[in-house]
Motif scaffolding. Structure first.
Motif, PDB file in Angstrom:
ATOM      1  N   PRO A 165       4.615  -6.766  -1.625  1.00 36.35           N
ATOM      2  CA  PRO A 165       4.856  -7.349  -3.034  1.00 36.35           C
ATOM      3  C   PRO A 165       3.551  -7.938  -3.759  1.00 36.35           C
ATOM      4  O   PRO A 165       3.921  -8.133  -4.946  1.00 36.35           O
ATOM      5  N   GLU A 166       2.940  -8.475  -2.924  1.00 29.79           N
ATOM      6  CA  GLU A 166       1.905  -9.179  -3.922  1.00 29.79           C
ATOM      7  C   GLU A 166       0.462  -8.676  -3.350  1.00 29.79           C
ATOM      8  O   GLU A 166       0.259  -8.074  -2.486  1.00 29.79           O
ATOM      9  N   ASN A 167      -0.646  -8.800  -4.495  1.00 33.95           N
ATOM     10  CA  ASN A 167      -1.894  -8.270  -4.197  1.00 33.95           C
ATOM     11  C   ASN A 167      -2.750  -9.329  -3.783  1.00 33.95           C
ATOM     12  O   ASN A 167      -2.571 -10.548  -4.741  1.00 33.95           O
TER      13      ASN A 167
ATOM     14  N   ARG B 126      -4.674 -11.394  -6.678  1.00 31.40           N
ATOM     15  CA  ARG B 126      -4.026 -11.985  -7.837  1.00 31.40           C
ATOM     16  C   ARG B 126      -4.699 -13.402  -8.260  1.00 31.40           C
ATOM     17  O   ARG B 126      -5.141 -14.158  -7.109  1.00 31.40           O
TER      18      ARG B 126
ATOM     19  N   GLN C  90       5.838  -4.950   4.076  1.00 36.32           N
ATOM     20  CA  GLN C  90       5.793  -6.533   4.200  1.00 36.32           C
ATOM     21  C   GLN C  90       6.372  -6.849   5.882  1.00 36.32           C
ATOM     22  O   GLN C  90       5.844  -7.933   6.655  1.00 36.32           O
TER      23      GLN C  90
ATOM     24  N   PRO D 285      -3.839  -5.913   2.833  1.00 40.25           N
ATOM     25  CA  PRO D 285      -4.636  -6.886   2.226  1.00 40.25           C
ATOM     26  C   PRO D 285      -5.973  -6.962   2.444  1.00 40.25           C
ATOM     27  O   PRO D 285      -6.896  -7.233   1.711  1.00 40.25           O
TER      28      PRO D 285
END
Length: 146
Positions: free
Chosen positions: A10-12, A15, A61, A88
């Motif tokens: 859900p997150e890079n 960011r 995730q 990631p």
């Protein structure tokens, strides 16, 4: 051997504010996994009689095992393996201009018709059994390329 990935996190990890000295705002991911390192690792495995496969890693995730529908979805979108790590770190490594080689151990099989669900302990045992082979490949890859 990971040749590419599909990022479903859900997150890079990139960011936020970018520091140009650490890498570009939008790093190219067209060769996130170095093709030359993949070829060298394949050569090492072949010479040592270690069975390896190549494929696309789907990063999710977790922490859960996937549903049969999720496995089917991952297959449809081009995934060969799924896990809860790696992506990631590979994004950040590419951001920093590093050459990346990725490997993952398939510890259990999933799919729409699979009903045998492994325990966490069984997954750990499968990973432990593969560890010496992975170390053999990694050790020689580092000796050749390091």
């Amino acid at each position: 051997i990971i040749t590419d990935h599909i990022n479903l996190f859900p997150e890079n990890p990139l960011r936020g504010k970018n520091y140009e000295e650490l890498g570009p705002r939008f790093p190219a991911m067209t060769e996130a996994y170095d093709k030359r390192l993949v070829a060298v690792a394949e050569d090492i495995a072949a010479k040592k009689g270690i069975r390896v496969m190549k494929g696309v890693y789907v990063g999710t995730q977790g922490p859960t095992f996937e549903t049969p529908a999720e496995y089917e979805y991952f297959r449809i979108i081009g995934g060969d393996a799924v896990g809860m790590s790696t992506v990631p770190e590979v994004i950040v490594a590419n951001h920093a201009g590093m050459k990346v080689f990725g490997v993952s151990v398939i510890t259990d099989l999933g799919g729409k018709d699979v009903t045998d669900v492994p325990t966490h302990e069984e997954v750990q045992k499968a990973a432990e059994a593969a560890q010496p082979y992975m170390m053999e490949i990694m050790r020689e890859l580092i000796e050749r390329e390091g």
